[in-house]
Write a protein that holds these residues in place. Sequence first.
Motif: not given
Length: 306
Positions: A15-24, A31-36, A84-90
């Motif tokens: 569940s903690l993995w599931g809430i990662i979108a809140v932080f991203v 203004g932070l990019t996915a890689m940053e 992580n780059y792909c996931y955050f970009t998606a």
Amino acid sequence: MKKILPFIMIALGASLWGIIAVFVKGLGEYGLTAMEIVAARVFFAAIFLVLIGIMRFRNCFKLESASDIRLFAGTGILSIVFFNYCYFTAMNQISISMAVVLLYTAPAFVTILSYLFLKEGINLGKIAAVAGTILGCILIAGVTAGSSDITLFGILTGLGSGFGYALYTVFGKFALRKYHPFTVTLYTFLIASVFLIPVTRLWTKAEIFLNTEVLLLSIGLGFVPTVLAYFVYTWGLEKTDGSKAAVIATVEPVVAMLLGVTLYGESLGAVQIAGALLILSSVIIVNLPARRKNAGMVDDSSKLEH
């Protein structure tokens, strides 16, 4: 209570993995990019892991050979950074729900990569799981092809996150033959940090990180869905069967979907849901029959990178 506590801890970790979108999403708004954002995650995670290592795992810092750094370059750069780059970009290209479902194509990639590079066997169950995953992706991509909320790049990066996730299992298995899971995790994030900070020139964004909310989001990203989630999940995994843990962990996309619907107003169509269910069912199929032996080691290697 003692019997169900490990299951609760596994579900909590997932569940903690599931809430990662809140932080991203929160960091993206500044203004932070996915890689940053990836760089911030691995940097703060590495700090927490070093501190935990000093307190509890001092014997896990030493490497048997300097050449083993290449193993952690595989887990840290080719997997963690790429995944992580792909996931955050998606997450920014398509819905959170679809991003996390596409991430769960990883077991299909693991099946193929393990067959090619680890010489692991393949059976009808695994073939069915791969086919189910592919069909699920076709349903998701096909039904949303004309939607302005879904992009081809988003679908490709979503699949890329699944592939990067799968790479960790391959590299992780080699590393776990020689090292404790904590050692693998520690050096994975250290190598990822050493690589990403100069690449992203994160210090040029120092002024942004002086913002209290950005700093708290970054620290939270490095701790809550990363270090804390891993330790909670691993604690439960050590006390239960690996195949059961793999099924319980599918609570992650469910949490992510609920988050997307409740916080970000996302919606899912019937065909999208059918595609998502096909992919998640394939995850269960590929895990249940194959992970009864040496479940702890296998599951550690597949979940460390989250």
